[in-house]
Scaffold this active site. Structure first.
Site, short mmCIF file in Angstrom:
data_model
loop_
_atom_site.label_atom_id
_atom_site.label_comp_id
_atom_site.label_asym_id
_atom_site.label_seq_id
_atom_site.Cartn_x
_atom_site.Cartn_y
_atom_site.Cartn_z
N GLU A 46 49.16 6.11 -15.95
CA GLU A 46 50.15 5.13 -16.42
C GLU A 46 49.61 4.28 -17.56
O GLU A 46 50.33 3.94 -18.50
CB GLU A 46 50.61 4.22 -15.27
CG GLU A 46 51.56 4.89 -14.29
CD GLU A 46 50.90 5.79 -13.26
OE1 GLU A 46 49.65 5.87 -13.26
OE2 GLU A 46 51.61 6.43 -12.47
N GLN A 103 57.19 6.67 -12.45
CA GLN A 103 57.84 7.41 -11.36
C GLN A 103 58.48 6.44 -10.37
O GLN A 103 59.57 6.68 -9.86
CB GLN A 103 56.85 8.34 -10.67
CG GLN A 103 57.55 9.47 -9.95
CD GLN A 103 56.71 10.72 -9.84
OE1 GLN A 103 55.80 10.77 -9.04
NE2 GLN A 103 57.01 11.72 -10.65
N PHE A 104 57.81 5.35 -10.13
CA PHE A 104 58.38 4.23 -9.37
C PHE A 104 57.90 2.96 -10.07
O PHE A 104 56.79 2.93 -10.60
CB PHE A 104 57.87 4.22 -7.92
CG PHE A 104 58.50 5.27 -7.04
CD1 PHE A 104 59.54 4.95 -6.17
CD2 PHE A 104 58.05 6.57 -7.08
CE1 PHE A 104 60.12 5.92 -5.37
CE2 PHE A 104 58.63 7.55 -6.27
CZ PHE A 104 59.67 7.22 -5.41
N ALA A 105 58.72 1.90 -10.03
CA ALA A 105 58.34 0.63 -10.65
C ALA A 105 56.96 0.20 -10.18
O ALA A 105 56.15 -0.32 -10.96
CB ALA A 105 59.36 -0.45 -10.29
N PHE A 160 54.32 1.70 -9.62
CA PHE A 160 53.15 2.27 -10.30
C PHE A 160 52.94 1.66 -11.68
O PHE A 160 51.91 1.89 -12.31
CB PHE A 160 53.26 3.80 -10.36
CG PHE A 160 53.34 4.40 -8.99
CD1 PHE A 160 52.37 4.09 -8.04
CD2 PHE A 160 54.38 5.23 -8.62
CE1 PHE A 160 52.45 4.61 -6.75
CE2 PHE A 160 54.46 5.74 -7.33
CZ PHE A 160 53.50 5.43 -6.39
N HIS A 186 56.89 1.77 -2.82
CA HIS A 186 57.97 2.50 -3.49
C HIS A 186 59.25 1.66 -3.46
O HIS A 186 60.34 2.22 -3.39
CB HIS A 186 58.22 3.85 -2.80
CG HIS A 186 57.12 4.85 -2.97
ND1 HIS A 186 55.97 4.81 -2.24
CD2 HIS A 186 56.99 5.91 -3.81
CE1 HIS A 186 55.18 5.82 -2.61
NE2 HIS A 186 55.78 6.50 -3.56
C1 LIG Z 1 49.27 5.90 -9.83
C2 LIG Z 1 50.36 6.74 -9.29
N1 LIG Z 1 51.29 7.22 -10.13
C3 LIG Z 1 52.30 7.97 -9.67
C4 LIG Z 1 52.40 8.25 -8.33
C5 LIG Z 1 53.56 9.09 -7.82
N2 LIG Z 1 53.05 10.32 -7.22
C6 LIG Z 1 52.88 10.46 -5.89
S1 LIG Z 1 52.18 11.89 -5.47
C7 LIG Z 1 52.18 12.43 -7.08
C8 LIG Z 1 51.60 13.76 -7.41
C9 LIG Z 1 50.20 13.87 -6.92
O1 LIG Z 1 49.62 15.05 -7.31
P1 LIG Z 1 48.14 15.42 -6.89
O2 LIG Z 1 47.23 14.26 -7.11
O3 LIG Z 1 47.78 16.68 -7.56
O4 LIG Z 1 48.21 15.61 -5.32
P2 LIG Z 1 49.13 16.62 -4.50
O5 LIG Z 1 50.44 15.94 -4.28
O6 LIG Z 1 49.27 17.86 -5.32
O7 LIG Z 1 48.40 16.83 -3.24
C10 LIG Z 1 52.70 11.45 -7.91
C11 LIG Z 1 52.84 11.57 -9.37
C12 LIG Z 1 51.42 7.70 -7.49
N3 LIG Z 1 51.45 7.90 -6.16
N4 LIG Z 1 50.41 6.96 -7.98
#
Ligand SMILES: Cc1ncc(C[n+]2csc(CCOP(=O)(O)OP(=O)(O)O)c2C)c(N)n1
Lengths: 345, 321
Positions: free
Chosen positions: B58, B80-82, B84, B125
């Site tokens: 971010e 993706q959500f506020a 974050f 969230h």
């Molecule tokens: C800092 C942050 N930004 C965005 C999100 C939203 N988000 C939740 S899970 C995810 C994908 C995570 O991917 P990865 O780290 O590869 O783990 P996986 O879900 O594949 O196990 C995202 C973008 C978050 N949780 N934290």
């Protein structure tokens, strides 16, 4: 399978066979439990979401079995670590209660699904912000160092997407500078939600980053339980012996949606048929049978036991009440004398 | 035709991309997947190379957008959500917000924050972050409550030469529908009278406008006519419209889904008491979420945030004074 020798280890799984069998049982328990939560989600009994670790159980359990909570080890699981949580020692009932919103759960229904932990036991209660729990695990190790407890190590989990955060980078660098006994397990399941790894990082293998941080790196097929158990055992031993942080990359595939709301239609057939598309539970089961460490009858018996165990935990959590807003304290401060109350004036 | 709040956001971005070649969209999963909520559905295919998946970074997402503006680009960022966006607060509040004041060069980025609570969302969230951003000089903060506003204010946000924090409410995404998108609408910076009345004024914004409207329906059955001001824009705040309403009713209740300390309610009450004290027949009241993180369980979540019942009961207290 080579067995790493652990100095002074109190590890209860003293040989490969007993550890492998135990690991498999945790994987199966996690799989059956998560499938049950997915059904409960579809039936509208679980709100918010269900996040499964399908395809990642071997890698998850590998790290957790290399840790020993009785020795003061610390564990930082993330969304796909049901298997690891069970292996580390989290009660299945804690998981069921958190998912089902029982007031008896460890988070008192203030939190849901995978957002749970047990600080006294050594399990970091993850927040959603990816990467931010890594330095918290480090902090526990620093705290232990201050208190003269030098034996304990930390194990922390993250996905391929989570490695793109500033928090991940800061925590890795910090742990390296502090030479902390930290094992960082990166489950590269090829996708972060819908985003493929080529939109996430540009190195060939995330293990290439180890040299940049000045830490030891390991890159393995995360669908092979033997390899996972062995590698994490070695990494944990290196960490415990003072060689600093260990970065372990497991290559695997998420065999489910990001959450149960997601049909994962963006995962191609090529990925599914590829080397990491195989199901680690099947692979482990075949290995158990071919090595003579178990047999189909015993595995069927385990499955039956596990189904009962899962049924018991989920039905118990379902019978328990949800939270009553009139009983809730609505206080976020530990220092109650400084709490303001909830004025609406 | 019926169009949802979420579809309006998609449509506004579609139009912004079509009308201005310098607009691009950057955020996690916004490309071919169309975003976690589908707010960028079909846009990657329609505008090749201009709707781009970001890594989970971010801070770098916002930092790079700030840099791109200096080359003439007008980025739209999707968090993706506020919640974050806290990771990008440094870039939003220290870099983007200060740039014009420090250099005289504007920084036209639009940061979309899927905001606010939904059942089962939990503490990370569900947050409403408008007041935090409004605190910082140099930012515009928008909080649309209607399908029409979601559309027209997002389109306008992209044309504004300052960094805009666009707080779109997730609860309204699918719940709210309109027959069509507006050709013309009130500009950013103007509040809207969402319902006229004479006995008390409710000043609110975003999803709480709809809770307040329901509370006003209840009170109508009890003989009270409640006026509702939808702020639309948190920064700037349209104090004139608020004061004019309080002048008509003499009573003020402010409602916000955000945490109680400080914030939009406190700001509105402060302005009304200092600029319109003589207009008030009763001490102004405010209703916020409770002063704890946002709970996961629906039982707790419903009690944590203001809702039509608690708004109605606050209004009864206010009218009884
Ligand atoms: C800092 C942050 N930004 C965005 C999100 C939203 N988000 C939740 S899970 C995810 C994908 C995570 O991917 P990865 O780290 O590869 O783990 P996986 O879900 O594949 O196990 C995202 C973008 C978050 N949780 N934290």
């Amino acid at each position: 399978m080579a067995e790493a020798k652990i100095k002074g280890s109190k590890n209860k799984y003293c040989d490969s066979e007993s550890r492998y069998r135990a690991a498999f049982r945790y994987m199966l328990l996690a799989r059956v439990f998560e499938e049950r939560t997915a059904n409960l989600y579809r039936a509208g009994k679980i709100v918010g979401g269900v996040f499964m670790g399908k395809g990642q159980e071997a890698f998850s359990v590998g790290l957790a079995l290399a840790l020993d909570k009785n020795r003061g080890d610390v564990y930082g699981p993330l969304i796909r670590d049901q298997a690891g949580r069970l292996a580390f020692g989290e009660a299945l009932l804690d998981a069921a209660r958190t998912y089902l919103g029982s007031i008896e759960g460890p988070m008192k229904a203030r939190e849901g699904n995978v957002h749970r932990g047990n600080i006294p036991m050594g399990i970091i209660p993850m927040i959603s912000h990816l990467g931010s729990h890594i330095s918290v695990v480090s902090g526990r190790l620093i705290g232990k160092r201050f208190c003269g407890q030098k034996d304990a190590i930390g194990g922390v989990c993250i996905g391929d997407g989570g490695t793109s955060t500033g928090a991940f980078h800061e925590a890795l660098n910090q742990a390296a500078v502090e030479k902390l006994p930290l094992v960082v397990a990166v489950a590269n399941n090829q996708f972060a939600y819908s985003t493929p790894t080529d939109r996430q990082f540009a190195c060939d293998d995330l293990v290439d980053r180890a040299i940049g941080y000045g830490v030891e790196g390991h890159s393995i097929d995360g669908t092979d339980l033997s390899l996972c158990l062995d590698t994490f055992q070695k990494a944990a031993t290196r960490a415990r012996e003072g060689y600093g942080p260990q970065l372990v990359i497991g290559h695997l595939l998420r065999l489910c949606g990001h959450g149960e709301h997601d049909d994962a239609s963006y995962i191609s057939e090529k990925h599914k048929q590829g080397v990491f598309g195989r199901d680690c539970v099947d692979v482990a089961q075949q290995y158990l049978i071919s090595s003579g460490w178990s047999n189909l009858a015993e595995i069927e018996q385990w499955t039956a036991e596990i189904q009962k165990e899962v049924e018991k935990a989920t039905s118990c959590a379902q019978r328990e009440s949800g939270p009553d807003p009139f009983q809730e304290t609505w206080q976020a401060l530990a220092t109650t004398r400084l709490a303001e109350g909830n004025s609406t004036a | 035709m019926s169009i949802t709040y979420l579809e309006a956001i998609q449509a506004a971005q579609d139009r912004a991309l079509a009308e201005n070649e310098f607009v691009y969209i950057y955020g996690q999963d916004v490309g071919s997947f169309g975003g976690a909520f589908k707010a960028t559905k079909n846009l990657a295919a329609k505008y090749p190379g201009r709707v781009i998946d970001a890594p989970i970074s971010e801070d770098a997402m916002v930092g790079s957008a700030i840099g791109a503006t200096a080359e003439g680009m007008r980025p739209i960022l999707e968090m993706q959500f506020a919640d974050f966006s806290t990771i990008a607060i440094n870039q939003i509040c220290n870099q983007a917000a200060t740039q014009f004041w420090r250099t005289g060069i504007p920084c036209p980025i639009t940061v979309r924050l899927p905001s606010g609570g939904t059942e089962g969302g939990g503490p990370f969230h569900s947050q409403s972050m408008e007041a935090i951003y409004a605190q910082y000089p140099g930012l515009i903060v928008l909080t649309p409550a209607t399908v029409e506003d979601a559309y027209s204010m997002l389109l306008e946000a992209v044309t504004i030469d300052d960094p805009v924090v666009f707080c779109e409410h997730k609860y309204l995404y699918y719940h709210l529908k309109a027959d069509q998108l507006p050709d013309k609408n009130l500009p950013v910076g103007k509040a809207r009278i969402a319902r006229t009345g004479k006995h008390a004024t409710v000043v609110t914004y975003s999803a709480m406008v709809h809770e307040a409207l329901r509370a006003a329906d209840t009170l109508e059955e009890e003989g009270w006519e409640i006026e509702i001001v939808d702020l639309r824009s948190i920064k700037p705040i349209d104090t004139d419209t608020v004061l004019a309403s309080v002048a008509r009713t003499g009573r003020l209740l402010c409602v916000s889904e955000a945490f109680p300390w400080g914030g939009v309610n406190a700001e509105v009450i402060s302005r009304v008491t200092s600029e319109g004290f003589h207009l008030l027949d009763a001490p102004p009241k405010r209703l916020n979420a409770k002063d704890t993180p946002i709970p996961f369980h629906p039982n707790l979540w419903k009690a944590h945030r203001p809702a039509s019942q608690s708004i109605a009961s606050s209004l009864r207290d206010l009218l009884r004074y």
